[in-house]
Write a protein that holds these residues in place. Structure first.
Motif, PDB file in Angstrom:
ATOM      1  N   ASP A 145      11.569  -6.924  -9.185  1.00  0.00           N
ATOM      2  CA  ASP A 145      11.627  -8.098  -8.314  1.00  0.00           C
ATOM      3  C   ASP A 145      12.599  -7.791  -7.178  1.00  0.00           C
ATOM      4  OD1 ASP A 145      11.927 -10.468  -7.036  1.00  0.00           O
ATOM      5  OD2 ASP A 145      12.281 -11.660  -8.839  1.00  0.00           O
ATOM      6  N   GLY A 146      12.037  -7.586  -6.017  1.00  0.00           N
ATOM      7  CA  GLY A 146      12.847  -7.196  -4.872  1.00  0.00           C
ATOM      8  C   GLY A 146      13.806  -8.271  -4.398  1.00  0.00           C
ATOM      9  N   GLU A 205       8.309  -3.057  -5.492  1.00  0.00           N
ATOM     10  CA  GLU A 205       7.071  -3.842  -5.511  1.00  0.00           C
ATOM     11  C   GLU A 205       6.984  -4.577  -6.843  1.00  0.00           C
ATOM     12  OE1 GLU A 205       4.375  -4.576  -3.331  1.00  0.00           O
ATOM     13  OE2 GLU A 205       3.943  -5.842  -5.073  1.00  0.00           O
ATOM     14  N   LYS A 212       7.706 -13.547  -3.637  1.00  0.00           N
ATOM     15  CA  LYS A 212       7.603 -14.272  -4.910  1.00  0.00           C
ATOM     16  C   LYS A 212       8.523 -13.634  -5.935  1.00  0.00           C
ATOM     17  CE  LYS A 212       2.906 -15.882  -4.252  1.00  0.00           C
ATOM     18  NZ  LYS A 212       1.509 -15.756  -4.658  1.00  0.00           N
ATOM     19  N   SER A 222       0.818  -1.222   0.000  1.00  0.00           N
ATOM     20  CA  SER A 222       0.000   0.000   0.000  1.00  0.00           C
ATOM     21  C   SER A 222       0.851   1.272   0.000  1.00  0.00           C
ATOM     22  CB  SER A 222      -0.864   0.015   1.259  1.00  0.00           C
ATOM     23  OG  SER A 222      -0.032   0.135   2.406  1.00  0.00           O
TER      24      SER A 222
HETATM   25  N1  SAH Z   1       4.621  -2.900   3.822  1.00  0.00           N
HETATM   26  C1  SAH Z   1       3.450  -3.124   3.000  1.00  0.00           C
HETATM   27  C2  SAH Z   1       3.051  -4.572   3.082  1.00  0.00           C
HETATM   28  C3  SAH Z   1       2.663  -5.126   1.765  1.00  0.00           C
HETATM   29  S1  SAH Z   1       2.437  -6.876   1.721  1.00  0.00           S
HETATM   30  C4  SAH Z   1       2.348  -2.182   3.440  1.00  0.00           C
HETATM   31  O1  SAH Z   1       2.542  -1.427   4.409  1.00  0.00           O
HETATM   32  O2  SAH Z   1       1.296  -2.135   2.805  1.00  0.00           O
HETATM   33  C5  SAH Z   1       3.948  -7.408   0.965  1.00  0.00           C
HETATM   34  C6  SAH Z   1       4.178  -6.945  -0.439  1.00  0.00           C
HETATM   35  O3  SAH Z   1       5.359  -7.599  -0.915  1.00  0.00           O
HETATM   36  C7  SAH Z   1       3.070  -7.297  -1.431  1.00  0.00           C
HETATM   37  O4  SAH Z   1       2.592  -6.123  -2.029  1.00  0.00           O
HETATM   38  C8  SAH Z   1       3.772  -8.197  -2.456  1.00  0.00           C
HETATM   39  O5  SAH Z   1       3.320  -8.016  -3.782  1.00  0.00           O
HETATM   40  C9  SAH Z   1       5.219  -7.754  -2.303  1.00  0.00           C
HETATM   41  N2  SAH Z   1       6.219  -8.703  -2.797  1.00  0.00           N
HETATM   42  C10 SAH Z   1       6.259 -10.061  -2.656  1.00  0.00           C
HETATM   43  N3  SAH Z   1       7.365 -10.553  -3.269  1.00  0.00           N
HETATM   44  C11 SAH Z   1       8.023  -9.489  -3.797  1.00  0.00           C
HETATM   45  C12 SAH Z   1       9.233  -9.333  -4.550  1.00  0.00           C
HETATM   46  N4  SAH Z   1      10.004 -10.390  -4.912  1.00  0.00           N
HETATM   47  N5  SAH Z   1       9.610  -8.107  -4.919  1.00  0.00           N
HETATM   48  C13 SAH Z   1       8.879  -7.008  -4.584  1.00  0.00           C
HETATM   49  N6  SAH Z   1       7.723  -7.082  -3.891  1.00  0.00           N
HETATM   50  C14 SAH Z   1       7.301  -8.307  -3.479  1.00  0.00           C
END
Ligand code: SAH
Length: 266
Positions: free
Chosen positions: A189-190, A162, A262, A144
């Protein structure tokens, strides 16, 4: 919602202190979606949301303080950032409860107490203790954008990655008021971190994998600290990695619950 958007960083306020009780409950930043959806029934906005959500934010912060959170910088950041702006307006009534909530695409906004815990831990890293604030931060999982906005209260430079385009787009719109030189949102891709702006004095992940990706460790500065969930058998633990001149030191803190990390872009 856009009419309520305010500029960042937001002015800081303080609330009075309350008695502390030990905390120690299982941290669940990401509840099972069904459960989150059940309690996410549309309801009336809490009084004050819209024009002034300060009192409900102060109530949340007072509750966290009573649970044992004591870092004023973190509490002030929570006071300053209006969490309801990062949620669908139908969920605004629950924005200041200490709970995770759905943000679409199978993801959830993190629970405030878990975000507070991770921010406190980041601020206790070597470099952060020396300077009194977070240096350059890498956040994995913008979601978010709420935690990103909190990080921007504590750091002059936040890079947040993200992988889901719709969430990236929405967070970008929501965070548009943030000073451009303070927050950099990346659709990527994080798992690979974000090498162009490395090294980072702080790295924080909001999604859990089987191991901590080596890119994160490589991109952590000497003196820096990484806080991220990691799977251990059938549990998830909060891992803290400190990088010193001699190498890495890793400890595991409490059990947590996060959505999966992921790979690949969507
Ligand atoms: N800190 C956020 C939490 C979001 S939930 C908040 O305050 O809203 C975790 C997020 O990690 C999701 O949006 C998901 O899409 C993302 N995510 C999962 N794997 C990821 C990756 N490899 N690279 C980037 N984002 C990732």
């Amino acid at each position: 919602m856009s009419g309520q958007r305010r500029g960042f960083p937001l002015p800081l306020e303080r609330v009075g202190s309350a008695a502390r009780t030990p905390r120690g409950e299982l941290l669940r930043p990401q509840r099972p979606l069904q459960e989150a959806a059940r309690s996410a029934q549309p309801g009336p906005a809490p009084s004050g949301v819209g024009l002034d959500s300060g009192p409900v934010r102060a109530h949340l912060v007072a509750r966290l303080r009573a649970e044992g959170f004591s870092d004023e910088r973190v509490l002030n950041a929570l006071l300053a950032v209006p969490r309801h702006l990062f949620l669908d307006s139908a969920l605004a009534a629950q924005a200041y409860e200490d709970t995770s909530l759905p943000i679409g695409h199978g993801q959830t906004i993190s629970k405030p107490s878990v975000v507070a815990r991770m921010l406190e831990l980041l601020l206790q890293g070597d470099a952060a203790r020396r300077s009194g604030r977070l240096g350059r931060v890498l956040e994995i999982g913008t979601g978010s954008g709420y935690q990103c906005a909190l990080l921007a209260q504590l750091s002059p430079s936040v890079v947040s990655v993200e992988r889901l385009r719709p969430l990236f787009d929405r967070a970008r719109e929501q965070l548009a008021g943030l000073r451009a030189d303070r927050v950099r949102l990346v659709h990527g891709d994080g798992m690979a971190g974000h090498a162009p702006l490395a090294p980072y004095q702080s790295i924080v992940a909001a999604a859990v994998g089987d191991e901590l990706p080596t890119a994160w460790l490589d991109q952590l500065d000497v003196g820096g600290r990484l806080v991220a969930p990691v799977r251990q058998a059938d549990r998830q633990m909060l891992a803290i990695v400190d990088r010193g001149a001699d190498g890495y030191k890793r400890v595991h803190h409490e059990e947590v619950r996060f959505v999966p990390l992921k790979s690949g872009l969507v």
